[in-house]
Every structure is written in structure tokens, then in C-alpha cells.
Write a protein that holds these residues in place. Structure first.
Motif, PDB file in Angstrom:
ATOM      1  N   ASP A 215       0.802  -1.228   0.000  1.00  0.00           N
ATOM      2  CA  ASP A 215       0.000   0.000   0.000  1.00  0.00           C
ATOM      3  C   ASP A 215       0.832   1.274   0.000  1.00  0.00           C
ATOM      4  OD1 ASP A 215      -2.410  -1.364  -0.010  1.00  0.00           O
ATOM      5  OD2 ASP A 215      -2.438  -1.546   2.174  1.00  0.00           O
ATOM      6  N   PHE A 216       2.105   1.143  -0.283  1.00  0.00           N
ATOM      7  CA  PHE A 216       2.991   2.305  -0.292  1.00  0.00           C
ATOM      8  C   PHE A 216       3.829   2.307  -1.568  1.00  0.00           C
ATOM      9  CE2 PHE A 216       2.366   0.818   4.041  1.00  0.00           C
ATOM     10  CZ  PHE A 216       1.861   1.950   4.668  1.00  0.00           C
ATOM     11  N   GLY A 217       4.316   3.480  -1.931  1.00  0.00           N
ATOM     12  CA  GLY A 217       5.280   3.563  -3.020  1.00  0.00           C
ATOM     13  C   GLY A 217       6.625   3.032  -2.548  1.00  0.00           C
ATOM     14  N   ILE A 218       7.264   2.197  -3.366  1.00  0.00           N
ATOM     15  CA  ILE A 218       8.521   1.559  -2.997  1.00  0.00           C
ATOM     16  C   ILE A 218       9.688   2.300  -3.654  1.00  0.00           C
ATOM     17  CG2 ILE A 218       9.873  -0.560  -3.056  1.00  0.00           C
ATOM     18  CD1 ILE A 218       7.408  -0.693  -1.281  1.00  0.00           C
ATOM     19  N   LEU A 219      10.622   2.745  -2.829  1.00  0.00           N
ATOM     20  CA  LEU A 219      11.790   3.468  -3.303  1.00  0.00           C
ATOM     21  C   LEU A 219      13.045   2.617  -3.169  1.00  0.00           C
ATOM     22  CD1 LEU A 219      11.177   6.845  -1.401  1.00  0.00           C
ATOM     23  CD2 LEU A 219      10.632   6.367  -3.794  1.00  0.00           C
TER      24      LEU A 219
ATOM     25  N   SER B  70      17.263   3.433  -3.322  1.00  0.00           N
ATOM     26  CA  SER B  70      18.178   4.578  -3.356  1.00  0.00           C
ATOM     27  C   SER B  70      19.609   4.115  -3.206  1.00  0.00           C
ATOM     28  CB  SER B  70      17.832   5.570  -2.244  1.00  0.00           C
ATOM     29  OG  SER B  70      17.999   4.975  -0.970  1.00  0.00           O
ATOM     30  N   GLU B  71      20.503   4.954  -3.628  1.00  0.00           N
ATOM     31  CA  GLU B  71      21.934   4.699  -3.516  1.00  0.00           C
ATOM     32  C   GLU B  71      22.640   6.022  -3.262  1.00  0.00           C
ATOM     33  OE1 GLU B  71      25.541   2.851  -6.238  1.00  0.00           O
ATOM     34  OE2 GLU B  71      23.455   2.296  -6.649  1.00  0.00           O
ATOM     35  N   ALA B  72      23.414   6.068  -2.187  1.00  0.00           N
ATOM     36  CA  ALA B  72      24.156   7.284  -1.805  1.00  0.00           C
ATOM     37  C   ALA B  72      23.217   8.479  -1.637  1.00  0.00           C
ATOM     38  CB  ALA B  72      25.248   7.581  -2.835  1.00  0.00           C
ATOM     39  N   GLY B  73      22.051   8.213  -1.074  1.00  0.00           N
ATOM     40  CA  GLY B  73      21.118   9.296  -0.798  1.00  0.00           C
ATOM     41  C   GLY B  73      20.325   9.780  -1.991  1.00  0.00           C
ATOM     42  N   VAL B  74      20.420   9.072  -3.129  1.00  0.00           N
ATOM     43  CA  VAL B  74      19.708   9.466  -4.349  1.00  0.00           C
ATOM     44  C   VAL B  74      18.766   8.346  -4.759  1.00  0.00           C
ATOM     45  CG1 VAL B  74      19.943  10.081  -6.789  1.00  0.00           C
ATOM     46  CG2 VAL B  74      21.632  10.887  -5.130  1.00  0.00           C
ATOM     47  N   ILE B  75      17.509   8.704  -5.057  1.00  0.00           N
ATOM     48  CA  ILE B  75      16.534   7.693  -5.497  1.00  0.00           C
ATOM     49  C   ILE B  75      16.920   7.180  -6.875  1.00  0.00           C
ATOM     50  CG2 ILE B  75      14.127   7.314  -6.163  1.00  0.00           C
ATOM     51  CD1 ILE B  75      13.331   9.335  -4.023  1.00  0.00           C
ATOM     52  N   THR B  76      17.009   5.852  -6.988  1.00  0.00           N
ATOM     53  CA  THR B  76      17.366   5.237  -8.272  1.00  0.00           C
ATOM     54  C   THR B  76      16.180   4.568  -8.962  1.00  0.00           C
ATOM     55  OG1 THR B  76      18.032   3.210  -7.115  1.00  0.00           O
ATOM     56  CG2 THR B  76      19.753   4.859  -7.530  1.00  0.00           C
ATOM     57  N   SER B  77      15.112   4.267  -8.201  1.00  0.00           N
ATOM     58  CA  SER B  77      13.919   3.702  -8.827  1.00  0.00           C
ATOM     59  C   SER B  77      12.728   3.933  -7.913  1.00  0.00           C
ATOM     60  CB  SER B  77      14.093   2.208  -9.112  1.00  0.00           C
ATOM     61  OG  SER B  77      14.105   1.471  -7.907  1.00  0.00           O
ATOM     62  N   PHE B  78      11.533   3.897  -8.520  1.00  0.00           N
ATOM     63  CA  PHE B  78      10.309   4.096  -7.754  1.00  0.00           C
ATOM     64  C   PHE B  78       9.199   3.266  -8.381  1.00  0.00           C
ATOM     65  CE2 PHE B  78       6.201   6.230  -7.280  1.00  0.00           C
ATOM     66  CZ  PHE B  78       6.099   6.249  -5.894  1.00  0.00           C
ATOM     67  N   THR B  79       8.455   2.541  -7.527  1.00  0.00           N
ATOM     68  CA  THR B  79       7.294   1.771  -7.982  1.00  0.00           C
ATOM     69  C   THR B  79       6.121   2.106  -7.086  1.00  0.00           C
ATOM     70  OG1 THR B  79       8.756  -0.039  -8.649  1.00  0.00           O
ATOM     71  CG2 THR B  79       6.402  -0.514  -8.516  1.00  0.00           C
ATOM     72  N   GLU B  80       5.035   2.540  -7.666  1.00  0.00           N
ATOM     73  CA  GLU B  80       3.865   2.951  -6.897  1.00  0.00           C
ATOM     74  C   GLU B  80       2.988   1.740  -6.555  1.00  0.00           C
ATOM     75  OE1 GLU B  80       0.922   5.312  -4.983  1.00  0.00           O
ATOM     76  OE2 GLU B  80       3.061   5.530  -5.389  1.00  0.00           O
ATOM     77  N   LYS B  81       2.874   1.440  -5.258  1.00  0.00           N
ATOM     78  CA  LYS B  81       1.979   0.399  -4.736  1.00  0.00           C
ATOM     79  C   LYS B  81       2.036  -0.890  -5.560  1.00  0.00           C
ATOM     80  CE  LYS B  81      -1.176   3.791  -2.726  1.00  0.00           C
ATOM     81  NZ  LYS B  81      -2.551   4.322  -2.671  1.00  0.00           N
ATOM     82  N   PRO B  82       3.179  -1.535  -5.589  1.00  0.00           N
ATOM     83  CA  PRO B  82       3.313  -2.752  -6.415  1.00  0.00           C
ATOM     84  C   PRO B  82       2.578  -3.950  -5.806  1.00  0.00           C
ATOM     85  CG  PRO B  82       5.276  -2.444  -5.099  1.00  0.00           C
ATOM     86  CD  PRO B  82       4.412  -1.223  -4.851  1.00  0.00           C
ATOM     87  N   THR B  83       2.299  -4.916  -6.645  1.00  0.00           N
ATOM     88  CA  THR B  83       1.806  -6.213  -6.211  1.00  0.00           C
ATOM     89  C   THR B  83       2.946  -7.208  -6.351  1.00  0.00           C
ATOM     90  OG1 THR B  83      -0.478  -5.739  -6.859  1.00  0.00           O
ATOM     91  CG2 THR B  83       0.131  -8.050  -6.599  1.00  0.00           C
ATOM     92  N   LEU B  84       3.322  -7.819  -5.252  1.00  0.00           N
ATOM     93  CA  LEU B  84       4.420  -8.776  -5.246  1.00  0.00           C
ATOM     94  C   LEU B  84       3.862 -10.198  -5.270  1.00  0.00           C
ATOM     95  CD1 LEU B  84       6.689  -7.082  -2.543  1.00  0.00           C
ATOM     96  CD2 LEU B  84       6.613  -6.666  -5.009  1.00  0.00           C
TER      97      LEU B  84
END
Length: 243
Positions: free
Chosen positions: A140-144, A146-160
Motif C-alpha cells: 500500500d505504499f510507493g517503494i523506493l 536509493s543509492e548514496a542518498g539518491v533515489i534510483t527507482s520508484f514503484t507505486e503500490k506494487p503487487t508482489l
């Protein structure tokens, strides 16, 4: 064609339903206990004998199941004087079990062909065969990431998607022979130990109906759906039988 049914737990997550009854005896559809349904299914798939591993409120399970005659099964009992987890109850009765057998939780509703699972385990010559089911988990959350304090990818409310254990296993005596009697030992301990020993378990994938009645919500769902599920869960005269 033998099965060990694990029926010794306290059913803490299912309270208040398990305050006075062990979990395998809670009623489904006002006519059947979970254990009753399981025993009917096992007999229809060719099983002849059952060991009930009991502990908490075990006298009620003995009174209900007796010697198994009303299911045309031979039932005996292994009673725990202390909790031994999922696999531990087998260590004390290993010399009474056949070379290959089924182990299952006593709170599972499924239309899995138990006979096919055991036959597949024997044919595969693996130390352990685990019945598995595909589960979807909605986050129910956006999944982030990150590397070295920088976001490298984002997925909004994924289904695993995960493969989970159904609480039903094909087992062999030689797999359990190295462990001492009285050891509290869980399914997770066994799987990790087998992986460490270089003896990986096999899987038996199933995509039919499966419900692990571990929480009040699951139990309520089982009762709401029982009339629809009755033809699926209760064997008829035409149910398959192993020869």
C-alpha cells in the motif's frame, strides 16, 4: 499411504474460537470439523492410516477421532508433553512410520490431491517435497530504492508475488534420521538445514483452492464460502482413489 497430522498447537491466533476447542475441531459450515473434512479427503485419495500429533486439548481430538473406524482409517496418536514445533513430533515416532509419508497441518482446507503429492515425492527421491501456492501481496505504499542518498527507482503500490508453503509436505524417514528425539524443530529449521547440507527440497506447485485457517478472518471466510466450496472440499463417490 500414511499421514501425520499436526494437531497439537494452541491456536492462539484463532482465539476466541479456540478457547475451548483445538483448532482442528472448530466447525466449518455447522456440520463438519476441519479435521473431519481432512480425514474424508485423505481416505478418498487412498490413505489408510493416520497419526495425529496432539498436545493442547488433545483429549478432545482423541474423543472425536477415536480409532478412525468411521472414516475407514486406522488412527493412532503421538502426544507431546511439551511443544515440539512442526517437525519435532516425528522424531519420537520415526521407527513407527513408513519410509515415505505425508505431514500436514490440521487446520488446512484445500482440494489438493494428497495422494499425487506423496507419489510425486517418492518418484522424485528428494529429502522433502513442499506443497506450494502462489500468493499476491499488495503493497500500500510507493517503494523506493536509493543509492548514496539518491533515489534510483520508484514503484507505486506494487503487487508482489511469492511462492508460499501450504503446510503439507512429502517426507522420508531417512531425512529425519539424523535428529534426536525430543528436539523442538520447525519446518523452517529443516529447510535451512537441508539447504546447508546440499540436499535441497523439491516443490509441488498447486493452483486450486487453499486456505490456511490461522486467523479469525480466515475462519469467517471459510464459513461464508462453505456452501459454495462443499462440492470441492468434500469427496464424493467419484473421487479419485489411488491403487
Amino acid at each position: 499411504m500414511h499421514v501425520v497430522i499436526l494437531a497439537g498447537g494452541r491456536g492462539v491466533r484463532l482465539r476466541p474460537y479456540t478457547t475451548a476447542l483445538p483448532k482442528p475441531l472448530v466447525p466449518i459450515g455447522d456440520e463438519y470439523a476441519i479435521l473431519d473434512i481432512i480425514l474424508r479427503q485423505l481416505r478418498s485419495y487412498g490413505f489408510q492410516s493416520v497419526t495425529l500429533a496432539i498436545g493442547h486439548l488433545g483429549s478432545l481430538i482423541r474423543a472425536f477421532a477415536g480409532d478412525g473406524d468411521r472414516w475407514d482409517l486406522k488412527i493412532d496418536y503421538a502426544e507431546e508433553d511439551r511443544p515440539l514445533s512442526t517437525i519435532g513430533p516425528m522424531f519420537g515416532i520415526l521407527d513407527q512410520l513408513p519410509e515415505h509419508f505425508l505431514v500436514m497441518n490440521g487446520d488446512v482446507l484445500t482440494d489438493l490431491d494428497y495422494g499425487a503429492l506423496l507419489r510425486g515425492h517418492i518418484a522424485g527421491e528428494t529429502p522433502l517435497t513442499v506443497a506450494t501456492y502462489r500468493r499476491q501481496v499488495k503493497i500500500d505504499f510507493g517503494i523506493l530504492e536509493s543509492e548514496a542518498g539518491v533515489i534510483t527507482s520508484f514503484t507505486e503500490k506494487p503487487t508482489l508475488h511469492y511462492s508460499v508453503s501450504m503446510g503439507i509436505y512429502g517426507m522420508s524417514r531417512k531425512t529425519l534420521a539424523p535428529y534426536p528425539k525430543g528436539l523442538a524443530f520447525g519446518f523452517d529449521d529443516l529447510v535451512l538445514d537441508l539447504l546447508d547440507r546440499g540436499e535441497p527440497p523439491a516443490t509441488h506447485f498447486f493452483d486450486g483452492y487453499w486456505l490456511d485457517i490461522g486467523r479469525p478472518d480466515d475462519y469467517d471466510e471459510a464459513n461464508r464460502s462453505f456452501e459454495y466450496l462443499r462440492p470441492v472440499l468434500l469427496p464424493s463417490a467419484s473421487a479419485p482413489s489411488w491403487r
